[in-house]
Design a protein around this motif. Structure first.
Motif, PDB file in Angstrom:
ATOM      1  N   SER A   1     -10.987 -17.206  10.522  1.00 50.37           N
ATOM      2  CA  SER A   1     -10.481 -18.227   9.596  1.00 50.37           C
ATOM      3  C   SER A   1      -9.643 -17.595   8.497  1.00 50.37           C
ATOM      4  O   SER A   1      -8.577 -18.101   8.146  1.00 50.37           O
ATOM      5  CB  SER A   1     -11.642 -19.017   8.982  1.00 50.37           C
ATOM      6  OG  SER A   1     -12.305 -19.791   9.961  1.00 50.37           O
ATOM      7  N   ALA A   2     -10.101 -16.464   7.951  1.00 51.87           N
ATOM      8  CA  ALA A   2      -9.403 -15.821   6.840  1.00 51.87           C
ATOM      9  C   ALA A   2      -7.999 -15.386   7.214  1.00 51.87           C
ATOM     10  O   ALA A   2      -7.109 -15.343   6.361  1.00 51.87           O
ATOM     11  CB  ALA A   2     -10.205 -14.625   6.332  1.00 51.87           C
ATOM     12  N   ILE A   3      -7.757 -15.062   8.498  1.00 49.45           N
ATOM     13  CA  ILE A   3      -6.416 -14.643   8.917  1.00 49.45           C
ATOM     14  C   ILE A   3      -5.634 -15.802   9.525  1.00 49.45           C
ATOM     15  O   ILE A   3      -4.665 -15.594  10.263  1.00 49.45           O
ATOM     16  CB  ILE A   3      -6.468 -13.438   9.882  1.00 49.45           C
ATOM     17  CG1 ILE A   3      -7.295 -13.743  11.125  1.00 49.45           C
ATOM     18  CG2 ILE A   3      -7.016 -12.217   9.158  1.00 49.45           C
ATOM     19  CD1 ILE A   3      -7.326 -12.601  12.145  1.00 49.45           C
ATOM     20  N   GLY A   4      -6.042 -17.027   9.193  1.00 50.94           N
ATOM     21  CA  GLY A   4      -5.255 -18.203   9.547  1.00 50.94           C
ATOM     22  C   GLY A   4      -5.617 -18.858  10.846  1.00 50.94           C
ATOM     23  O   GLY A   4      -5.023 -19.875  11.208  1.00 50.94           O
ATOM     24  N   LEU A   5      -6.594 -18.335  11.573  1.00 45.95           N
ATOM     25  CA  LEU A   5      -6.978 -18.898  12.870  1.00 45.95           C
ATOM     26  C   LEU A   5      -8.256 -19.711  12.694  1.00 45.95           C
ATOM     27  O   LEU A   5      -9.315 -19.414  13.252  1.00 45.95           O
ATOM     28  CB  LEU A   5      -7.159 -17.766  13.886  1.00 45.95           C
ATOM     29  CG  LEU A   5      -5.866 -16.975  14.161  1.00 45.95           C
ATOM     30  CD1 LEU A   5      -6.168 -15.657  14.855  1.00 45.95           C
ATOM     31  CD2 LEU A   5      -4.893 -17.815  14.991  1.00 45.95           C
TER      32      LEU A   5
ATOM     33  N   ASN B   1       4.112 -16.661  10.258  1.00 46.49           N
ATOM     34  CA  ASN B   1       3.540 -15.471   9.638  1.00 46.49           C
ATOM     35  C   ASN B   1       4.602 -14.406   9.396  1.00 46.49           C
ATOM     36  O   ASN B   1       4.617 -13.747   8.353  1.00 46.49           O
ATOM     37  CB  ASN B   1       2.430 -14.903  10.534  1.00 46.49           C
ATOM     38  CG  ASN B   1       1.219 -15.804  10.595  1.00 46.49           C
ATOM     39  OD1 ASN B   1       0.974 -16.592   9.689  1.00 46.49           O
ATOM     40  ND2 ASN B   1       0.457 -15.703  11.663  1.00 46.49           N
ATOM     41  N   ALA B   2       5.485 -14.214  10.374  1.00 48.34           N
ATOM     42  CA  ALA B   2       6.526 -13.190  10.234  1.00 48.34           C
ATOM     43  C   ALA B   2       7.464 -13.516   9.081  1.00 48.34           C
ATOM     44  O   ALA B   2       7.946 -12.616   8.382  1.00 48.34           O
ATOM     45  CB  ALA B   2       7.302 -13.060  11.544  1.00 48.34           C
TER      46      ALA B   2
ATOM     47  N   ARG C   1       4.088 -23.847   0.777  1.00 44.28           N
ATOM     48  CA  ARG C   1       4.439 -24.880   1.756  1.00 44.28           C
ATOM     49  C   ARG C   1       4.173 -24.402   3.181  1.00 44.28           C
ATOM     50  O   ARG C   1       3.628 -25.135   4.010  1.00 44.28           O
ATOM     51  CB  ARG C   1       5.903 -25.273   1.574  1.00 44.28           C
ATOM     52  CG  ARG C   1       6.355 -26.438   2.442  1.00 44.28           C
ATOM     53  CD  ARG C   1       7.712 -26.958   1.978  1.00 44.28           C
ATOM     54  NE  ARG C   1       8.719 -25.899   1.930  1.00 44.28           N
ATOM     55  CZ  ARG C   1       9.219 -25.378   0.812  1.00 44.28           C
ATOM     56  NH1 ARG C   1       8.804 -25.822  -0.379  1.00 44.28           N
ATOM     57  NH2 ARG C   1      10.134 -24.426   0.845  1.00 44.28           N
ATOM     58  N   ALA C   2       4.534 -23.149   3.468  1.00 46.23           N
ATOM     59  CA  ALA C   2       4.322 -22.599   4.810  1.00 46.23           C
ATOM     60  C   ALA C   2       2.837 -22.497   5.139  1.00 46.23           C
ATOM     61  O   ALA C   2       2.410 -22.794   6.267  1.00 46.23           O
ATOM     62  CB  ALA C   2       4.986 -21.231   4.931  1.00 46.23           C
ATOM     63  N   GLN C   3       2.032 -22.093   4.159  1.00 46.73           N
ATOM     64  CA  GLN C   3       0.587 -22.007   4.382  1.00 46.73           C
ATOM     65  C   GLN C   3       0.006 -23.386   4.677  1.00 46.73           C
ATOM     66  O   GLN C   3      -0.860 -23.543   5.544  1.00 46.73           O
ATOM     67  CB  GLN C   3      -0.099 -21.396   3.160  1.00 46.73           C
ATOM     68  CG  GLN C   3       0.131 -19.895   3.021  1.00 46.73           C
ATOM     69  CD  GLN C   3      -0.470 -19.318   1.748  1.00 46.73           C
ATOM     70  OE1 GLN C   3      -0.359 -19.898   0.681  1.00 46.73           O
ATOM     71  NE2 GLN C   3      -1.101 -18.164   1.864  1.00 46.73           N
ATOM     72  N   ARG C   4       0.503 -24.385   3.978  1.00 49.27           N
ATOM     73  CA  ARG C   4       0.016 -25.750   4.176  1.00 49.27           C
ATOM     74  C   ARG C   4       0.431 -26.291   5.552  1.00 49.27           C
ATOM     75  O   ARG C   4      -0.377 -26.867   6.275  1.00 49.27           O
ATOM     76  CB  ARG C   4       0.569 -26.625   3.048  1.00 49.27           C
ATOM     77  CG  ARG C   4       0.025 -28.047   3.017  1.00 49.27           C
ATOM     78  CD  ARG C   4       0.388 -28.718   1.706  1.00 49.27           C
ATOM     79  NE  ARG C   4       1.817 -28.745   1.457  1.00 49.27           N
ATOM     80  CZ  ARG C   4       2.429 -28.057   0.501  1.00 49.27           C
ATOM     81  NH1 ARG C   4       1.733 -27.255  -0.290  1.00 49.27           N
ATOM     82  NH2 ARG C   4       3.732 -28.147   0.323  1.00 49.27           N
ATOM     83  N   GLU C   5       1.680 -26.073   5.904  1.00 46.86           N
ATOM     84  CA  GLU C   5       2.188 -26.607   7.175  1.00 46.86           C
ATOM     85  C   GLU C   5       1.561 -25.905   8.370  1.00 46.86           C
ATOM     86  O   GLU C   5       1.335 -26.518   9.414  1.00 46.86           O
ATOM     87  CB  GLU C   5       3.711 -26.476   7.220  1.00 46.86           C
ATOM     88  CG  GLU C   5       4.429 -27.386   6.220  1.00 46.86           C
ATOM     89  CD  GLU C   5       5.916 -27.104   6.142  1.00 46.86           C
ATOM     90  OE1 GLU C   5       6.359 -26.085   6.742  1.00 46.86           O
ATOM     91  OE2 GLU C   5       6.641 -27.887   5.490  1.00 46.86           O
ATOM     92  N   ARG C   6       1.296 -24.605   8.225  1.00 45.39           N
ATOM     93  CA  ARG C   6       0.737 -23.844   9.350  1.00 45.39           C
ATOM     94  C   ARG C   6      -0.612 -24.400   9.789  1.00 45.39           C
ATOM     95  O   ARG C   6      -0.953 -24.380  10.980  1.00 45.39           O
ATOM     96  CB  ARG C   6       0.606 -22.371   8.949  1.00 45.39           C
ATOM     97  CG  ARG C   6       0.214 -21.456  10.091  1.00 45.39           C
ATOM     98  CD  ARG C   6      -0.045 -20.051   9.599  1.00 45.39           C
ATOM     99  NE  ARG C   6      -1.127 -19.979   8.632  1.00 45.39           N
ATOM    100  CZ  ARG C   6      -1.697 -18.851   8.224  1.00 45.39           C
ATOM    101  NH1 ARG C   6      -1.253 -17.702   8.675  1.00 45.39           N
ATOM    102  NH2 ARG C   6      -2.681 -18.863   7.341  1.00 45.39           N
ATOM    103  N   ILE C   7      -1.397 -24.928   8.859  1.00 38.86           N
ATOM    104  CA  ILE C   7      -2.703 -25.497   9.192  1.00 38.86           C
ATOM    105  C   ILE C   7      -2.557 -26.686  10.138  1.00 38.86           C
ATOM    106  O   ILE C   7      -3.417 -26.944  10.973  1.00 38.86           O
ATOM    107  CB  ILE C   7      -3.444 -25.898   7.903  1.00 38.86           C
ATOM    108  CG1 ILE C   7      -3.852 -24.628   7.136  1.00 38.86           C
ATOM    109  CG2 ILE C   7      -4.666 -26.758   8.180  1.00 38.86           C
ATOM    110  CD1 ILE C   7      -4.431 -24.874   5.767  1.00 38.86           C
TER     111      ILE C   7
ATOM    112  N   LEU D   1       4.933 -20.383  17.401  1.00 44.78           N
ATOM    113  CA  LEU D   1       5.263 -20.993  16.115  1.00 44.78           C
ATOM    114  C   LEU D   1       4.382 -20.430  15.000  1.00 44.78           C
ATOM    115  O   LEU D   1       4.838 -20.206  13.876  1.00 44.78           O
ATOM    116  CB  LEU D   1       5.110 -22.513  16.204  1.00 44.78           C
ATOM    117  CG  LEU D   1       6.090 -23.218  17.147  1.00 44.78           C
ATOM    118  CD1 LEU D   1       5.721 -24.686  17.318  1.00 44.78           C
ATOM    119  CD2 LEU D   1       7.518 -23.076  16.648  1.00 44.78           C
ATOM    120  N   PHE D   2       3.130 -20.191  15.315  1.00 50.01           N
ATOM    121  CA  PHE D   2       2.200 -19.585  14.358  1.00 50.01           C
ATOM    122  C   PHE D   2       2.703 -18.202  13.954  1.00 50.01           C
ATOM    123  O   PHE D   2       2.741 -17.847  12.768  1.00 50.01           O
ATOM    124  CB  PHE D   2       0.823 -19.502  15.018  1.00 50.01           C
ATOM    125  CG  PHE D   2      -0.239 -18.830  14.193  1.00 50.01           C
ATOM    126  CD1 PHE D   2      -0.953 -19.539  13.239  1.00 50.01           C
ATOM    127  CD2 PHE D   2      -0.560 -17.489  14.389  1.00 50.01           C
ATOM    128  CE1 PHE D   2      -1.941 -18.929  12.486  1.00 50.01           C
ATOM    129  CE2 PHE D   2      -1.545 -16.868  13.644  1.00 50.01           C
ATOM    130  CZ  PHE D   2      -2.246 -17.591  12.692  1.00 50.01           C
TER     131      PHE D   2
END
Length: 609
Positions: A295-299, A33-34, A50-56, A28-29
């Motif tokens: 963290s910077a790459i979303g992890l 991103n894709a 919205r996608a950046q917020r939900e991905r967290i 899903l992560f």
């Protein structure tokens, strides 16, 4: 201590169920991103936010699902320690050929610690340190992309190489003028390389995924020539007409550190082997900890895990003591630090002064807002932890007494350990009020201008900081001003900015009390002055550069534009780096030179005819 035999038949099934939960999370992560590419191409900025917020939120949701499944199918909370040790061994075996083993280990820890009380945690069945190496992992599937592509300009002209680099990302939207943009890009690269001679290994290495954040997509890579390496990032933006343009090029570790700053939102990057991306980025920014790159790459959960390992390692190799952090004490947060460690620890107090009408849950919601929001380089990222055990002997007694007085519900003494049930950790900065006390006039001017710029960047991101006092802002190593006190933060669009009404009589005008009606969301910007501008030197600079911050119309105008759907541009680099600004400067300089030549040219003698 590990079991002598893998005797529990349930252990493998539990390990597989745990890994199934992680694999679902990473799938899903990856899908989120894709999809960033299509959102960027469509200019769907609200969708990107919205996608950046939900991905967290993905990670915690999958951890909850995993813990629930293990409880439901295996009654995991009642398993013996011996069984958990067998589960871990099976799990390690499942990770040998996995593409994200380090993330899967962190997921194992998250699910396990959710199921069991912390008193059961031990090194035998959680991953205190990595068990599976992440060195040289690569996706060998035929249809997969390598971590990075290497281009060899000796085969093509350097200009053609940059055109190929851009085109290989196959963005489904035309460029306004790619030839012009590549000319600017090539000129900047050659300026950086200077009078260079191509060596045998001359190449350009570029990570295979674009890095998406807000309204930008970034090409990230490095030029290699002999022993020389030049890291770079190339931002691609939309023009007002909806076409693509290369906006600038950033070079070197310092400029990339700004791009990957802890005060900015996480990138969306489509990567099968995240450890390989981290290794590549670390080669470009060797001073940046791996935890911050993850963290910077979303992890960010992996970032938290690595940060905590670094913290424990630092504790083991230091001897100084935790103390109350220097500076003005907060009304809502108790802040302490370890002098030798460049971070501060923040604990929400159990009670607050009467003027702070808030609750613990409201404060936590503010910090979550910041975590999920676009931080535009002006809000420090926070790491949130639960049930952290500190060595009690490392605490100064004054700090122990403060914690017992202000935060009794959050502390627990367990033998030689002092346990905090909840806390935030942030990078330490010099509080702006302290910085201004000893600053030169030049430093004051630069800091006050930066302070106003920070507030305006927050405004552009739909953030009203609430408490704008100098003490709530910090100065970073490179002189950036960053906001870090979030208990009064609000969305700009939820505030009502008003001018102070004119007094109806002399009694109201002379009154020391507020005589007009004030709603719960009302803000009166002109009243900021007395609290911020007592120092004449500060006032002079502030009014020269940022006097509009005292005008309700400034705030209300931004609010109305945001409500109308406008998404402001906030650039992670100086305006002078933008190619269009450089072009304008050259044009202005050329026009000025031409005018000078005209004025200096000899005048033709008048005719006698």
């Amino acid at each position: 201590m590990f079991p002598r035999a893998l005797s529990d038949s349930r252990a493998f099934d539990i390990a597989q169920a745990m890994l199934d939960g992680f694999n679902r999370h990473y799938q899903l992560f990856t899908e989120a991103n894709a999809a960033a590419k299509a959102r960027f191409e469509a200019g769907d900025w609200h969708g990107q936010q919205r996608a950046q917020r939900e991905r967290i939120e993905f990670y915690d949701m999958r951890v909850d699902e995993g813990a629930e499944r293990l409880q439901r199918e295996f009654n995991a909370g009642e398993l013996s320690m011996d069984t958990w040790q067998q589960v871990k061994l099976h799990y390690i075996g499942l990770l040998v050929n996995h593409h994200q083993p380090e993330l899967a280990e962190t997921f194992f820890n998250s699910v396990t610690t959710k199921i069991l009380h912390r008193s059961y945690f031990n090194n035998d069945f959680i991953f205190v340190r990595p068990a599976v190496s992440t060195e040289y992992i690569e996706n060998d599937e035929p249809a997969s992309l390598p971590t990075y592509r290497a281009y060899y300009p000796v085969r093509d002209s350097l200009r053609d190489t940059w055109v190929r680099i851009v085109n290989n990302f196959q963005l489904q939207r035309p460029f306004e003028d790619l030839d012009r943009d590549v000319d600017h890009l090539l000129s900047a690269v050659l300026t950086q390389l200077g009078d260079f001679k191509a060596r045998a290994n001359f190449q350009v290495q570029v990570l295979s995924s674009l890095f998406y954040r807000n309204k930008g997509a970034y090409i990230v890579g490095k030029v290699i020539n002999g022993f020389y390496e030049l890291p770079f990032a190339v931002p691609i933006l939309h023009t007002p007409q909806g076409l693509l343009t290369i906006d600038a090029v950033l070079f070197g570790e310092d400029e990339l550190q700004m791009l990957f700053s802890f005060a900015r939102a996480y990138f969306m990057v489509n990567m099968e082997v995240p450890s390989a991306y981290v290794q590549f980025l670390r080669s470009m920014m060797p001073r940046k900890p791996r935890s911050e790159i993850y963290s910077a790459i979303g992890l960010h959960k992996q970032g938290k895990n690595l940060f905590y390992r670094d913290f424990l390692y630092h504790l083991r190799h230091s001897s100084d003591r935790f103390r109350i952090a220097p500076g003005i004490k907060g009304m809502v947060m108790l802040v302490f630090d370890l002098p030798s460690f460049p971070f501060v620890f923040k604990v929400i107090k159990d009670f607050y002064p009467p003027q702070k009408d808030t609750t613990r849950e409201q404060i936590k919601s503010k910090y979550l807002l910041v975590k999920q929001h676009d931080r535009v380089g002006r809000m420090a990222d926070t790491l949130e932890y639960s049930n952290v055990a500190f060595p009690r002997a490392r605490f100064e007694e004054e700090l122990i007494e403060e914690l017992k007085h202000f935060c009794p519900s959050l502390i627990e003494e367990d033998g030689d350990s002092f346990v905090l049930r909840h806390l935030y950790i942030e990078r330490r900065m010099v509080p702006l009020n302290i910085y201004l006390q000893d600053a030169t006039r030049e430093q004051i001017e630069r800091a006050v201008v930066e302070y106003g710029n920070a507030i305006k960047d927050l405004v552009a991101a739909n953030i009203f900081p609430g408490d704008m006092l100098w003490k709530n802002f910090g100065v970073t190593r490179n002189g950036k001003i960053v906001f870090y006190d979030y208990d009064e933060i609000e969305y700009l669009t939820e505030c009502n900015f008003r001018r102070v009404p004119e007094a109806r009589n002399e009694e109201e005008e002379m009154s020391g009390e507020v005589w007009y009606r004030v709603g719960p969301k009302d803000v009166f910007p002109e009243t900021f002055g007395p609290f911020l501008l007592g120092n004449p030197s500060v006032r002079e600079v502030f009014m020269k550069h940022h006097g509009d911050l005292l005008d309700a119309g400034f705030w209300q105008g931004h609010k109305e534009r945001i409500l109308a759907g406008h998404v402001h541009d906030v650039f992670p680099y100086e305006a002078s780096k933008r190619f269009k600004n450089q072009r304008r400067l050259r044009e202005a300089q050329a026009a000025a030179a031409s005018l000078v030549q005209e004025r200096q040219a000899p005048q033709e003698a008048p005719s006698n005819n």
